[in-house]
Design a protein around this motif. Sequence first.
Motif, PDB file in Angstrom:
ATOM      1  N   GLU A  29      67.101  35.901 -35.224  1.00 40.52           N
ATOM      2  CA  GLU A  29      66.142  35.820 -36.335  1.00 40.52           C
ATOM      3  C   GLU A  29      66.860  35.642 -37.668  1.00 40.52           C
ATOM      4  OE1 GLU A  29      63.481  39.156 -36.223  1.00 40.52           O
ATOM      5  OE2 GLU A  29      62.853  38.697 -34.174  1.00 40.52           O
ATOM      6  N   ALA A  30      67.977  36.326 -37.849  1.00 40.47           N
ATOM      7  CA  ALA A  30      68.753  36.161 -39.085  1.00 40.47           C
ATOM      8  C   ALA A  30      69.280  34.730 -39.194  1.00 40.47           C
ATOM      9  CB  ALA A  30      69.906  37.152 -39.125  1.00 40.47           C
ATOM     10  N   TYR A  31      69.714  34.180 -38.086  1.00 40.72           N
ATOM     11  CA  TYR A  31      70.185  32.794 -38.053  1.00 40.72           C
ATOM     12  C   TYR A  31      69.040  31.839 -38.390  1.00 40.72           C
ATOM     13  CZ  TYR A  31      72.553  28.612 -36.364  1.00 40.72           C
ATOM     14  OH  TYR A  31      73.111  27.370 -36.268  1.00 40.72           O
ATOM     15  N   GLU A  32      67.861  32.099 -37.839  1.00 44.25           N
ATOM     16  CA  GLU A  32      66.697  31.262 -38.128  1.00 44.25           C
ATOM     17  C   GLU A  32      66.372  31.282 -39.620  1.00 44.25           C
ATOM     18  OE1 GLU A  32      64.355  31.834 -33.857  1.00 44.25           O
ATOM     19  OE2 GLU A  32      63.773  33.043 -35.596  1.00 44.25           O
ATOM     20  N   ARG A  33      66.409  32.458 -40.246  1.00 46.06           N
ATOM     21  CA  ARG A  33      66.101  32.553 -41.678  1.00 46.06           C
ATOM     22  C   ARG A  33      67.134  31.792 -42.511  1.00 46.06           C
ATOM     23  NH1 ARG A  33      62.635  34.739 -38.971  1.00 46.06           N
ATOM     24  NH2 ARG A  33      62.122  32.564 -38.948  1.00 46.06           N
ATOM     25  N   GLU A  34      68.389  31.862 -42.109  1.00 45.41           N
ATOM     26  CA  GLU A  34      69.430  31.152 -42.858  1.00 45.41           C
ATOM     27  C   GLU A  34      69.273  29.640 -42.696  1.00 45.41           C
ATOM     28  OE1 GLU A  34      72.507  30.658 -45.450  1.00 45.41           O
ATOM     29  OE2 GLU A  34      71.434  32.497 -44.984  1.00 45.41           O
ATOM     30  N   GLU A  79      66.463  28.113 -42.145  1.00 46.18           N
ATOM     31  CA  GLU A  79      65.284  27.773 -42.956  1.00 46.18           C
ATOM     32  C   GLU A  79      65.681  27.589 -44.412  1.00 46.18           C
ATOM     33  OE1 GLU A  79      62.444  30.868 -42.239  1.00 46.18           O
ATOM     34  OE2 GLU A  79      62.038  30.188 -40.181  1.00 46.18           O
ATOM     35  N   SER A  80      66.531  28.470 -44.912  1.00 51.44           N
ATOM     36  CA  SER A  80      66.989  28.381 -46.295  1.00 51.44           C
ATOM     37  C   SER A  80      67.790  27.096 -46.530  1.00 51.44           C
ATOM     38  CB  SER A  80      67.838  29.605 -46.629  1.00 51.44           C
ATOM     39  OG  SER A  80      68.442  29.477 -47.875  1.00 51.44           O
ATOM     40  N   ARG A 113      65.420  24.133 -46.501  1.00 45.80           N
ATOM     41  CA  ARG A 113      64.633  24.065 -47.741  1.00 45.80           C
ATOM     42  C   ARG A 113      65.451  23.377 -48.830  1.00 45.80           C
ATOM     43  NH1 ARG A 113      60.099  26.192 -49.744  1.00 45.80           N
ATOM     44  NH2 ARG A 113      59.773  27.506 -47.930  1.00 45.80           N
ATOM     45  N   GLU A 155      56.103  25.894 -46.690  1.00 43.82           N
ATOM     46  CA  GLU A 155      56.647  26.827 -45.704  1.00 43.82           C
ATOM     47  C   GLU A 155      57.510  26.059 -44.705  1.00 43.82           C
ATOM     48  OE1 GLU A 155      55.064  29.843 -42.200  1.00 43.82           O
ATOM     49  OE2 GLU A 155      53.616  28.710 -43.369  1.00 43.82           O
ATOM     50  N   HIS A 159      59.285  27.020 -40.919  1.00 41.32           N
ATOM     51  CA  HIS A 159      59.441  28.021 -39.861  1.00 41.32           C
ATOM     52  C   HIS A 159      60.284  27.404 -38.740  1.00 41.32           C
ATOM     53  CE1 HIS A 159      58.622  31.476 -37.376  1.00 41.32           C
ATOM     54  NE2 HIS A 159      58.284  30.662 -36.398  1.00 41.32           N
ATOM     55  N   GLU A 165      62.314  28.116 -35.055  1.00 40.06           N
ATOM     56  CA  GLU A 165      62.544  28.967 -33.887  1.00 40.06           C
ATOM     57  C   GLU A 165      63.754  28.418 -33.153  1.00 40.06           C
ATOM     58  OE1 GLU A 165      59.256  29.822 -31.365  1.00 40.06           O
ATOM     59  OE2 GLU A 165      57.888  30.072 -33.066  1.00 40.06           O
TER      60      GLU A 165
END
Length: 178
Positions: A94-99, A101-102, A105, A120, A122, A124
Motif C-alpha cells: 500500500e505504501a508503494y501504491e501511494r508513492e 500514485e504521487s 500525479r 484522483e 488510484h 493497485e
Amino acid sequence: MTQAIYQWVRNLAVYYIVLEAVIHVMPSQQYGRYIRYFMGVLLILIITSPLLNLLNLDSTMNARFRRELLEEEFLNSRWGKVYGEYADSDYYIEAYEREIESLMRESLEEVLGKGCEIREIHVEMELEEESQKLGAASVQIRLSGAENAQLRERVENELAGTYEIPGEKVEILFEKVG
C-alpha cells in the motif's frame, strides 16, 4: 532560448573547472582513469542536456529512475532482514501504491498541463510470485472536464512509456465540471 544557451555554457565551464581541480588535488595517479571515466560520463550528460530538455526526455527519465529506485528498495532482499516477517505484508504494498500514485500525479500534470485537472489517481499493485516483481494490477484516473480522446491518448502513452502499464489495465474517467 538565449538563457538556456548561457546556462549550458556555464555548466560546461563549471565542469572543466571542477575537472581540473579534482585532477590537481588527487594524491596519486592510480585513480586517475576512474576519475576521468566518471567525469567523461558527466560530460556526456552535460552536453546532451539541451537535447533531453528539448525532447522532454529529462522528466521521463527522472520518473523512470525514481520508479525503478522505489521498486528496487521495495524488493531489496535486505527488507526481510530489517523488517522481519512484515516485508511481504500489505502495508508495504500500500505504501508503494501511494508513492507510485504521487509519481504518476507529477508526471501526468506535466503531460496534461493546465487544461485538465487530475481529480484522483488510484493504483493497485500486485506482487508476481515467479519473478518477485511488483506490477500494476489496475490504474484508475479521474480527470476533470468532458471526455477527450487526445487527453486519453496522452495519459495512456505516458503510463505505457514511463511506468510500463499497458492500456488494458488503465481506466480513465472524465468528470464534468459544474
